[in-house]
Design an enzyme around this catalytic site. Structure first.
Site, PDB file in Angstrom:
ATOM      1  N   PHE A  98     111.675 -36.970 115.036  1.00  0.00           N
ATOM      2  CA  PHE A  98     112.528 -36.700 113.806  1.00  0.00           C
ATOM      3  C   PHE A  98     112.944 -38.224 113.030  1.00  0.00           C
ATOM      4  O   PHE A  98     112.984 -38.185 111.853  1.00  0.00           O
ATOM      5  CB  PHE A  98     113.819 -36.186 114.169  1.00  0.00           C
ATOM      6  CG  PHE A  98     114.975 -36.838 114.648  1.00  0.00           C
ATOM      7  CD1 PHE A  98     115.579 -37.720 113.744  1.00  0.00           C
ATOM      8  CD2 PHE A  98     115.229 -37.071 115.794  1.00  0.00           C
ATOM      9  CE1 PHE A  98     116.586 -38.442 114.220  1.00  0.00           C
ATOM     10  CE2 PHE A  98     116.300 -37.871 116.355  1.00  0.00           C
ATOM     11  CZ  PHE A  98     116.850 -38.543 115.661  1.00  0.00           C
ATOM     12  N   LYS A 105     101.701 -32.108 114.409  1.00  0.00           N
ATOM     13  CA  LYS A 105     102.801 -31.200 114.835  1.00  0.00           C
ATOM     14  C   LYS A 105     104.072 -32.150 114.592  1.00  0.00           C
ATOM     15  O   LYS A 105     104.478 -32.847 115.615  1.00  0.00           O
ATOM     16  CB  LYS A 105     102.778 -31.046 116.280  1.00  0.00           C
ATOM     17  CG  LYS A 105     103.388 -29.458 116.578  1.00  0.00           C
ATOM     18  CD  LYS A 105     104.916 -29.535 116.506  1.00  0.00           C
ATOM     19  CE  LYS A 105     105.753 -30.136 117.478  1.00  0.00           C
ATOM     20  NZ  LYS A 105     107.204 -30.226 116.834  1.00  0.00           N
ATOM     21  N   GLU A 159     110.450 -30.643 113.999  1.00  0.00           N
ATOM     22  CA  GLU A 159     110.722 -29.312 113.346  1.00  0.00           C
ATOM     23  C   GLU A 159     112.249 -29.730 112.573  1.00  0.00           C
ATOM     24  O   GLU A 159     112.917 -28.952 111.989  1.00  0.00           O
ATOM     25  CB  GLU A 159     111.122 -28.306 114.384  1.00  0.00           C
ATOM     26  CG  GLU A 159     111.886 -28.626 115.614  1.00  0.00           C
ATOM     27  CD  GLU A 159     111.618 -29.264 116.749  1.00  0.00           C
ATOM     28  OE1 GLU A 159     110.668 -30.080 116.675  1.00  0.00           O
ATOM     29  OE2 GLU A 159     111.976 -29.082 117.796  1.00  0.00           O
ATOM     30  N   SER A 201     110.883 -38.755 122.616  1.00  0.00           N
ATOM     31  CA  SER A 201     111.866 -39.405 123.957  1.00  0.00           C
ATOM     32  C   SER A 201     110.825 -39.617 125.370  1.00  0.00           C
ATOM     33  O   SER A 201     109.996 -38.731 125.278  1.00  0.00           O
ATOM     34  CB  SER A 201     112.847 -38.337 124.051  1.00  0.00           C
ATOM     35  OG  SER A 201     112.359 -36.798 124.444  1.00  0.00           O
ATOM     36  N   CYS A 253     113.801 -46.480 117.087  1.00  0.00           N
ATOM     37  CA  CYS A 253     113.505 -46.721 118.518  1.00  0.00           C
ATOM     38  C   CYS A 253     113.317 -48.341 118.829  1.00  0.00           C
ATOM     39  O   CYS A 253     113.272 -48.890 119.828  1.00  0.00           O
ATOM     40  CB  CYS A 253     111.854 -46.179 118.981  1.00  0.00           C
ATOM     41  SG  CYS A 253     110.747 -47.043 117.901  1.00  0.00           S
ATOM     42  N   GLU A 288     119.630 -43.997 126.716  1.00  0.00           N
ATOM     43  CA  GLU A 288     119.510 -44.142 125.273  1.00  0.00           C
ATOM     44  C   GLU A 288     120.355 -43.437 124.554  1.00  0.00           C
ATOM     45  O   GLU A 288     120.559 -42.201 124.841  1.00  0.00           O
ATOM     46  CB  GLU A 288     117.949 -43.705 124.826  1.00  0.00           C
ATOM     47  CG  GLU A 288     117.917 -44.112 123.220  1.00  0.00           C
ATOM     48  CD  GLU A 288     116.246 -43.583 123.003  1.00  0.00           C
ATOM     49  OE1 GLU A 288     115.929 -42.499 123.420  1.00  0.00           O
ATOM     50  OE2 GLU A 288     115.742 -44.317 122.265  1.00  0.00           O
TER      51      GLU A 288
END
Ligand code: NAD
Length: 499
Positions: free
Chosen positions: A150, A174, A177, A227, A282, A384
């Site tokens: 995301f 993909k 979402e 992740s 990240c 994290e």
């Protein structure tokens, strides 16, 4: 009224038929903004079939023609960048200027992909033996797929599909979402730029569509960013199905500050890299490691007022330095980590937990938080958090400061701030981390280098974009040829050797 989003397959918007939807929010207001269809296996297979139909024609399209599509795509992004940045900001929550910056970093990969005729030039050795020449070529793989997180809904898909498509592959994306509108729009622009229908398809979905991509034999390679637990799953599953895989995972990036560093510069870097994009990067710096207590105090003195006065507000307000987090669920997770840090005994120097943006009380906001005296056994250090939470871990000396990132599970990025070239060089050599910054807090390689971490931050041999991107999305073929064919040496039963 809530908008119903769609998939983008074969050059067209296609309505979701699963009856299952994900919620897309506006994080600033907390309102439900759109419903995104979650594809079934059959819908995902339809996207793969479209990519498969386009694969041969696209692989046989000359690299220069493919580059021209990239040039056009670059132009279209530039023409639409303001609209894309607002769209991104509205679904993700990062401020518009930052959203725009992230699109520009993706655009740089498009620029890299414009050079594909040069990048695909093979190697040639003439006369390796009597009348024999040898050359290599890089051929596309066919249908490849990308699964993206995301936090960079434009940049990370552009890391992948631009290089893959320029190399002659067709692509099924993909996206996350949580913020799918920008990837859908990018796919439209790619087709508008002249890529044939089916060359780039977007299928929205969750585990069902991901699993279809990981196991379908028509998909030859999987690129994943997200992740670590999902990266590990994607790596193992796709590899077990015979695919080439690159899977980037989570991070915990340290910034070491030596006593000789410019403290103002170091503090500026920590504020930008720790709280920009609300820490949802990240490559965000989430651990500051001052060497020596004097360094720690000098930094704290500068950081505390800056964190307290961060301008947190609506993501589309040009005054905001930091917007909300992406979802309520993620907000609860980040708040949970701050509570945990207090329980674990860290010193919460700035507490942003109760922050409310005036007029946006239902938004997913948290204020900047700063912990001091965090230790390496605490969960807030090991895990994290992915929020605007900076932890300070004091180190007594250089060796201890180096040991911290080296012993950490993750190995994405690390930075050192110092004026000592010797120390910086030793650090760059000894850091067990994929991307190292020297007086640069977020050392994200430019598009013509490759991006990737070490340890639990990346699985697979090839990094993203740059030379590794081209290697990942192509397979090497080496041809040995003899001209003229008139030379006869009779049948030989020994291993051919150079005469
Ligand atoms: P995520 O792992 O939850 O999701 C990533 C993708 O995997 C999404 O498309 C999602 O739909 C899919 N997915 C989620 N659960 C799945 C499951 N059980 N099975 C199959 N697919 C599944 O990650 P996120 O929350 O969207 O993104 C944040 C994470 O991404 C952070 O950990 C961050 O560090 C990481 N990240 C890493 C890099 C990098 O290059 N190392 C870059 C950006 C983000």
């Amino acid at each position: 009224m809530t908008t119903e989003l769609h998939h983008y397959v074969g050059g067209q918007n296609t309505k979701g038929r699963s009856g299952r939807f994900g919620d897309v929010f506006n994080p600033t207001t907390g309102e439900l903004a759109a419903k995104v269809p979650l594809a079934t296996k059959a819908e995902t297979e339809a996207a793969i079939a479209n990519a498969q139909d386009a694969a041969e024609g696209w692989a046989n399209t000359s690299p220069i023609t493919r580059a021209r599509v990239m040039f056009k795509f670059k132009q279209l992004i530039e023409d639409n960048i303001d609209e894309l940045a607002v769209m991104l900001s509205n679904e993700h929550g990062k401020v518009v200027s930052d959203a725009k910056g992230s699109i520009i970093r993706g655009l740089e990969v498009v620029e890299f992909a414009c050079g594909i005729p040069h990048l695909l030039k093979g190697e040639f050795s003439d006369g390796v033996s009597s009348g024999i020449d040898m050359y290599s070529m890089r051929r596309p793989l066919g249908v490849v797929a990308g699964i993206t997180p995301f936090n960079f809904p434009a940049m990370v898909p552009m890391w992948m599909f631009t290089v893959a498509i320029a190399c002659g592959n067709t692509f099924v994306l993909k996206p996350s979402e949580k913020d799918p509108s920008v990837p859908l729009r990018l796919a439209e622009l790619m087709i508008e730029a002249g890529a044939p229908a089916g060359v780039l398809n977007v299928v929205n979905g969750d585990k069902e569509s991901v699993d279809t991509l990981l196991t379908d034999p028509r998909v030859k390679a999987i690129s994943f960013v997200g992740s670590t637990p999902i990266a590990q799953y994607v790596y193992a599953t796709a590899a077990a199905h015979g695919k080439r895989v690159q899977a980037m995972g989570g991070a915990k990036n340290h910034m070491i500050v030596l006593p000789d560093a410019d403290m103002d510069q170091a503090a500026d870097a920590l504020i930008g890299a720790g709280y920009g994009s609300a820490g949802e990067r990240c490559m965000a710096v989430s651990v500051a490691v001052p060497v020596g207590d004097d360094t720690a105090e000098a930094l704290l003195e500068r950081l505390k007022p800056r964190v307290e006065s961060l301008k947190v507000g609506p993501s589309t307000d040009p005054e905001s330095e930091m917007g909300p987090l992406v979802t309520k669920q993620h907000l609860d997770k980040v708040r949970g980590y701050i509570d945990l840090g207090v329980e674990e005994g860290a010193d919460l120097v700035v507490d942003g937990r109760d922050f409310k943006a005036q007029g946006y009380e239902d938004g997913f906001f948290v204020g900047g938080c700063l912990f001091d005296k965090v230790t390496s056994d605490m969960r807030i250090y090991k895990e994290e958090i992915f929020g605007p939470v900076l932890s300070m871990v004091r180190a007594p000396n250089f060796d201890e400061a180096l040991r911290l990132p080296n012993d950490h599970e993750y190995g994405n990025g690390v930075a050192i701030f110092t004026r000592d070239g010797d120390a910086a060089r030793e650090f760059a050599y000894k850091a067990e981390i994929g991307m190292v910054g020297i007086n640069v807090p977020i050392p994200v390689p430019l598009a013509f280098h490759s991006f990737g971490g070490w340890k639990s931050s990346a699985f697979g041999d090839h990094n993203q974009h740059g030379p590794d991107g081209v290697r990942f999305y192509t397979k090497l073929k080496t041809v040995t040829s003899r001209w003229p064919t008139g030379i006869r040496s009779g049948a030989e039963f020994i291993m051919p050797t150079h005469k």
